[in-house]
Design a protein around this motif. Structure first.
Motif, PDB file in Angstrom:
ATOM      1  N   VAL A  47       0.823  -1.217   0.000  1.00 35.23           N
ATOM      2  CA  VAL A  47       0.000   0.000   0.000  1.00 35.23           C
ATOM      3  C   VAL A  47       0.856   1.266   0.000  1.00 35.23           C
ATOM      4  O   VAL A  47       0.388   2.331  -0.393  1.00 35.23           O
ATOM      5  CB  VAL A  47      -1.012   0.035   1.172  1.00 35.23           C
ATOM      6  CG1 VAL A  47      -1.985  -1.139   1.079  1.00 35.23           C
ATOM      7  CG2 VAL A  47      -0.322   0.082   2.522  1.00 35.23           C
ATOM      8  N   GLU A  79      -5.592   0.079  -6.810  1.00 33.23           N
ATOM      9  CA  GLU A  79      -6.389  -0.094  -5.605  1.00 33.23           C
ATOM     10  C   GLU A  79      -5.512  -0.434  -4.410  1.00 33.23           C
ATOM     11  O   GLU A  79      -4.742  -1.395  -4.458  1.00 33.23           O
ATOM     12  CB  GLU A  79      -7.410  -1.216  -5.821  1.00 33.23           C
ATOM     13  CG  GLU A  79      -8.308  -0.979  -7.019  1.00 33.23           C
ATOM     14  CD  GLU A  79      -9.199  -2.154  -7.347  1.00 33.23           C
ATOM     15  OE1 GLU A  79      -9.046  -3.232  -6.727  1.00 33.23           O
ATOM     16  OE2 GLU A  79     -10.047  -2.006  -8.237  1.00 33.23           O
ATOM     17  N   THR A  80      -5.636   0.325  -3.351  1.00 31.05           N
ATOM     18  CA  THR A  80      -4.935   0.002  -2.115  1.00 31.05           C
ATOM     19  C   THR A  80      -5.946  -0.566  -1.124  1.00 31.05           C
ATOM     20  O   THR A  80      -7.057  -0.055  -1.000  1.00 31.05           O
ATOM     21  CB  THR A  80      -4.232   1.226  -1.483  1.00 31.05           C
ATOM     22  OG1 THR A  80      -5.210   2.207  -1.144  1.00 31.05           O
ATOM     23  CG2 THR A  80      -3.213   1.831  -2.432  1.00 31.05           C
ATOM     24  N   VAL A  82      -7.827  -0.845   1.989  1.00 30.60           N
ATOM     25  CA  VAL A  82      -8.090   0.215   2.956  1.00 30.60           C
ATOM     26  C   VAL A  82      -7.593  -0.150   4.357  1.00 30.60           C
ATOM     27  O   VAL A  82      -6.996   0.687   5.042  1.00 30.60           O
ATOM     28  CB  VAL A  82      -9.575   0.631   2.965  1.00 30.60           C
ATOM     29  CG1 VAL A  82     -10.477  -0.479   3.449  1.00 30.60           C
ATOM     30  CG2 VAL A  82      -9.786   1.903   3.770  1.00 30.60           C
ATOM     31  N   SER A  85      -3.862  -0.009   4.432  1.00 29.36           N
ATOM     32  CA  SER A  85      -3.457   1.393   4.271  1.00 29.36           C
ATOM     33  C   SER A  85      -3.572   2.163   5.579  1.00 29.36           C
ATOM     34  O   SER A  85      -2.662   2.909   5.955  1.00 29.36           O
ATOM     35  CB  SER A  85      -4.315   2.077   3.199  1.00 29.36           C
ATOM     36  OG  SER A  85      -4.089   1.527   1.934  1.00 29.36           O
ATOM     37  N   SER A  92      -7.011   8.074   2.296  1.00 31.10           N
ATOM     38  CA  SER A  92      -7.726   8.844   1.287  1.00 31.10           C
ATOM     39  C   SER A  92      -8.367  10.044   1.978  1.00 31.10           C
ATOM     40  O   SER A  92      -8.412  10.125   3.219  1.00 31.10           O
ATOM     41  CB  SER A  92      -8.806   7.983   0.632  1.00 31.10           C
ATOM     42  OG  SER A  92      -9.818   7.674   1.584  1.00 31.10           O
ATOM     43  N   GLU A  95     -11.165   8.739   4.210  1.00 30.38           N
ATOM     44  CA  GLU A  95     -10.702   8.101   5.440  1.00 30.38           C
ATOM     45  C   GLU A  95     -10.117   9.116   6.417  1.00 30.38           C
ATOM     46  O   GLU A  95     -10.320   9.011   7.626  1.00 30.38           O
ATOM     47  CB  GLU A  95      -9.675   7.005   5.132  1.00 30.38           C
ATOM     48  CG  GLU A  95     -10.250   5.819   4.394  1.00 30.38           C
ATOM     49  CD  GLU A  95     -11.283   5.040   5.187  1.00 30.38           C
ATOM     50  OE1 GLU A  95     -11.233   5.026   6.429  1.00 30.38           O
ATOM     51  OE2 GLU A  95     -12.164   4.435   4.544  1.00 30.38           O
ATOM     52  N   LEU A 106      -3.175   9.863   0.090  1.00 25.34           N
ATOM     53  CA  LEU A 106      -3.294   8.883  -0.983  1.00 25.34           C
ATOM     54  C   LEU A 106      -3.031   9.603  -2.301  1.00 25.34           C
ATOM     55  O   LEU A 106      -3.646  10.623  -2.596  1.00 25.34           O
ATOM     56  CB  LEU A 106      -4.679   8.247  -0.994  1.00 25.34           C
ATOM     57  CG  LEU A 106      -4.893   7.114  -1.992  1.00 25.34           C
ATOM     58  CD1 LEU A 106      -4.032   5.898  -1.615  1.00 25.34           C
ATOM     59  CD2 LEU A 106      -6.359   6.720  -2.048  1.00 25.34           C
ATOM     60  N   GLN A 112      -8.929   3.562  -2.522  1.00 26.60           N
ATOM     61  CA  GLN A 112      -8.895   2.596  -1.425  1.00 26.60           C
ATOM     62  C   GLN A 112     -10.127   1.703  -1.529  1.00 26.60           C
ATOM     63  O   GLN A 112     -11.247   2.192  -1.684  1.00 26.60           O
ATOM     64  CB  GLN A 112      -8.817   3.305  -0.077  1.00 26.60           C
ATOM     65  CG  GLN A 112      -7.461   3.972   0.100  1.00 26.60           C
ATOM     66  CD  GLN A 112      -7.204   4.493   1.489  1.00 26.60           C
ATOM     67  OE1 GLN A 112      -8.090   5.013   2.140  1.00 26.60           O
ATOM     68  NE2 GLN A 112      -5.965   4.359   1.931  1.00 26.60           N
TER      69      GLN A 112
END
Length: 131
Positions: A47, A79-80, A82, A85, A92, A95, A106, A112
């Motif tokens: 991530v 895509e990470t 979440v 991360s 993000s 988040e 991000l 995410q």
């Protein structure tokens, strides 16, 4: 030659191991061969590839920027995970707001997602390759 759809799973960090760089090189090669890279799912330390705070030296390869360019040029979803991360301080905007954190970090072009996204890729792509 038939073309295939791929999702790559990157577990290696942005720097410190060869894993993420190898995944990037593989991604470029499969696109060059005419295959479709649908998504790259960054998991565990992978991530960190999605941070906007990485500033490599001028003479070093900027892997985070390379991922962003790949996504933009070829429509690849970055895509990470979440949960992974959040544990590693990659947030993000959504988040950061939800967890009352001062700033998101991000990188542009990354999103995410949860493990459900990876599970869906496993059901819909021809190949899943892990790095």
């Amino acid at each position: 030659m038939s073309t295939l759809t791929y999702t790559l799973v990157v577990n290696g960090p942005l720097y410190g191991t060869q894993s993420a760089r190898s995944a990037y090189q593989f991604a470029r090669a499969l696109i060059q061969k005419g295959h479709t890279l649908v998504s790259v799912f960054f998991y565990q330390d992978g991530v960190t590839n999605g941070t906007s705070l990485s500033v490599p030296a001028n003479d070093e390869f900027d892997l985070a920027k390379a991922w962003q360019n790949l996504a933009q040029e070829h429509g690849v979803s970055l895509e990470t995970c979440v949960a992974a991360s959040l544990r590693r301080g990659i947030l993000s905007e959504k988040e950061a707001t939800q967890h009352c954190v001062f700033k998101d970090n991000l990188a542009d072009g990354f999103v995410q997602t949860g493990l459900g996204s990876l599970a869906e890729a496993m059901l819909t792509q021809d190949r899943i390759i892990q790095f």
